[in-house]
Structure formats: structure tokens, C-alpha cells
Scaffold this motif. Structure first.
Motif, PDB file in Angstrom:
ATOM      1  N   UNK A  60       1.503  -1.646   0.152  1.00  0.00           N
ATOM      2  CA  UNK A  60      -0.134  -0.091   0.503  1.00  0.00           C
ATOM      3  C   UNK A  60       0.482   1.060   0.199  1.00  0.00           C
ATOM      4  N   UNK A  61       0.690   2.657  -0.555  1.00  0.00           N
ATOM      5  CA  UNK A  61       0.860   3.814  -1.014  1.00  0.00           C
ATOM      6  C   UNK A  61       0.243   4.601  -0.602  1.00  0.00           C
ATOM      7  N   UNK A  62       0.870   5.760   0.006  1.00  0.00           N
ATOM      8  CA  UNK A  62      -0.451   6.526   0.359  1.00  0.00           C
ATOM      9  C   UNK A  62      -0.225   7.697  -1.078  1.00  0.00           C
ATOM     10  N   UNK A  63      -1.201   8.655  -1.918  1.00  0.00           N
ATOM     11  CA  UNK A  63      -1.058   8.996  -2.407  1.00  0.00           C
ATOM     12  C   UNK A  63      -1.801   9.986  -2.874  1.00  0.00           C
ATOM     13  N   UNK A  64      -0.964  11.207  -3.414  1.00  0.00           N
ATOM     14  CA  UNK A  64      -2.057  12.816  -3.472  1.00  0.00           C
ATOM     15  C   UNK A  64      -2.699  12.519  -4.841  1.00  0.00           C
ATOM     16  N   UNK A  65      -3.085  13.990  -5.346  1.00  0.00           N
ATOM     17  CA  UNK A  65      -4.223  14.195  -6.304  1.00  0.00           C
ATOM     18  C   UNK A  65      -2.946  13.856  -8.608  1.00  0.00           C
ATOM     19  N   UNK A  66      -3.380  13.552  -8.533  1.00  0.00           N
ATOM     20  CA  UNK A  66      -2.197  14.087  -9.861  1.00  0.00           C
ATOM     21  C   UNK A  66      -3.369  13.101 -11.228  1.00  0.00           C
ATOM     22  N   UNK A  67      -2.601  12.468 -12.345  1.00  0.00           N
ATOM     23  CA  UNK A  67      -2.710  11.504 -13.555  1.00  0.00           C
ATOM     24  C   UNK A  67      -2.424  10.249 -14.025  1.00  0.00           C
ATOM     25  N   UNK A  68      -3.052   9.518 -14.416  1.00  0.00           N
ATOM     26  CA  UNK A  68      -2.401   7.960 -14.700  1.00  0.00           C
ATOM     27  C   UNK A  68      -2.565   7.912 -16.360  1.00  0.00           C
ATOM     28  N   UNK A  69      -1.467   7.294 -16.358  1.00  0.00           N
ATOM     29  CA  UNK A  69      -1.650   7.055 -18.147  1.00  0.00           C
ATOM     30  C   UNK A  69      -1.419   5.114 -17.582  1.00  0.00           C
ATOM     31  N   UNK A  70      -2.291   4.616 -18.132  1.00  0.00           N
ATOM     32  CA  UNK A  70      -2.280   3.124 -18.198  1.00  0.00           C
ATOM     33  C   UNK A  70      -2.262   2.526 -20.290  1.00  0.00           C
ATOM     34  N   UNK A  71      -1.249   1.163 -20.097  1.00  0.00           N
ATOM     35  CA  UNK A  71      -1.478   0.878 -21.298  1.00  0.00           C
ATOM     36  C   UNK A  71      -1.155  -0.409 -21.322  1.00  0.00           C
ATOM     37  N   UNK A  72      -0.876  -1.371 -21.717  1.00  0.00           N
ATOM     38  CA  UNK A  72      -1.072  -2.671 -21.519  1.00  0.00           C
ATOM     39  C   UNK A  72      -0.153  -3.512 -20.692  1.00  0.00           C
ATOM     40  N   UNK A  73       0.936  -2.479 -20.552  1.00  0.00           N
ATOM     41  CA  UNK A  73       2.002  -3.472 -19.820  1.00  0.00           C
ATOM     42  C   UNK A  73       3.101  -2.799 -18.977  1.00  0.00           C
ATOM     43  N   UNK A  74       1.708  -0.765 -19.222  1.00  0.00           N
ATOM     44  CA  UNK A  74       2.250   0.002 -18.001  1.00  0.00           C
ATOM     45  C   UNK A  74       1.731   0.646 -17.218  1.00  0.00           C
ATOM     46  N   UNK A  75       1.807   1.053 -15.964  1.00  0.00           N
ATOM     47  CA  UNK A  75       1.372   1.915 -15.348  1.00  0.00           C
ATOM     48  C   UNK A  75       2.085   3.476 -14.950  1.00  0.00           C
ATOM     49  N   UNK A  76       1.872   4.228 -15.443  1.00  0.00           N
ATOM     50  CA  UNK A  76       2.312   5.461 -15.558  1.00  0.00           C
ATOM     51  C   UNK A  76       1.688   6.745 -14.289  1.00  0.00           C
ATOM     52  N   UNK A  77       2.246   6.977 -13.137  1.00  0.00           N
ATOM     53  CA  UNK A  77       1.453   7.919 -12.179  1.00  0.00           C
ATOM     54  C   UNK A  77       2.123   8.794 -11.924  1.00  0.00           C
ATOM     55  N   UNK A  78       1.572  10.359 -12.266  1.00  0.00           N
ATOM     56  CA  UNK A  78       1.824  11.052 -11.783  1.00  0.00           C
ATOM     57  C   UNK A  78       1.249  11.693 -11.094  1.00  0.00           C
ATOM     58  N   UNK A  79       1.798  12.126  -9.767  1.00  0.00           N
ATOM     59  CA  UNK A  79       1.575  12.792  -8.682  1.00  0.00           C
ATOM     60  C   UNK A  79       2.576  13.873  -7.467  1.00  0.00           C
TER      61      UNK A  79
END
Length: 144
Positions: A60-79
Motif C-alpha cells: 500500500x501507498x498513500x498518494x496525492x492528486x495527479x494523473x495516470x496513464x495506463x497501457x497494456x504493460x505500464x501504469x505510469x502515475x504522476x502525483x
């Protein structure tokens, strides 16, 4: 089957690992992501992110606000915030929640300050939820 989960904060890449599944707090509700997910970009709200790896072990992680880009092999989160349980100082978070709640109750702050204070409150509550998950200290305090 796995995918890469990457978290980027203002401090840089804070996390990058191969995972089996991710659950995150999206703008429209909790979202579960598995490998081969359809491509998607969406907004993230402050809350708890969980992921599984090593045959289903959950983290588990606590995250703030931001955006996520999801592809078949990647989950990239900018928070704006991403913290592991061991990085969270419970006493400081409780104090931040108390200050934010007091500021909101006083109603002496403008709309901009109110929005910023509410964002701090949401991020603090996410941290407390992650910190208390393992220790069984209960849920974060209720907000008004």
C-alpha cells in the motif's frame, strides 16, 4: 503476467517495479488495473494505492492528486505525493488533520485557501489510512 508500475512525484521517479495488479483512487472511483488493460489516461484523487506482486502479496501507498496513464504493460502515475507506510509519521499527520479541520470550521479563509486546506486534509487522511492499516489503529478521524 506482470506490468511496470511507475510513480513520479516532483522529486522524480520514486517507485518503479514489476507488479501483477494495481488498485488506485481515480476521479470516478476506485479502479483496478491488470496487465493488458486498455489504454487510458485519467485523473487520480488523494487516497490509497495498492498493488500486488510476488504471487499476490499486497502493498500500500498513500498518494496525492495527479494523473495516470495506463497501457497494456505500464501504469505510469504522476502525483504530488507518494508515500510508503514506513515513510508516514502518524503524529505529524494527525496534527495536520487537526489544523486543516480547525481552519475549515473557522470559515475565515478564502475559497482558494479552503480548496488547498481540503486537499491537505484528503492527503493526510490517505496517509493515516495507509499507516494504520498494518497496525490496526482504526480509521482516520471523521471530517466535518
Amino acid at each position: 503476467m506482470s506490468m511496470t508500475l511507475q510513480l513520479v512525484t516532483p522529486d522524480g521517479v520514486t517507485f518503479s517495479e514489476e507488479v501483477e495488479q494495481v488498485t488506485l483512487p481515480a476521479i470516478d472511483g476506485e479502479m483496478g488495473i491488470y496487465p493488458n488493460h486498455e489504454p487510458l489516461i485519467t485523473q487520480i484523487v488523494p487516497g490509497e494505492l495498492s498493488y500486488t506482486k510476488n504471487g499476490g502479496k499486497k502493498y500500500f501507498l498513500a498518494i496525492g492528486e495527479g494523473f495516470v496513464k495506463i497501457t497494456a504493460k505500464n501504469v505510469s502515475i504522476l502525483v504530488d505525493m507518494a508515500l510508503r507506510e514506513e515513510e508516514i509519521e502518524e503524529k505529524k499527520v494527525e496534527e495536520a488533520i487537526a489544523r486543516a479541520q480547525a481552519a475549515i470550521k473557522q470559515k475565515l479563509i478564502g475559497e482558494e485557501e479552503l480548496a488547498a486546506t481540503q486537499a491537505i486534509l484528503l492527503k493526510s487522511m490517505a496517509q493515516l489510512k495507509v499507516k494504520r492499516r498494518r497496525h490496526g489503529s482504526g480509521a482516520p478521524p471523521a471530517t466535518s
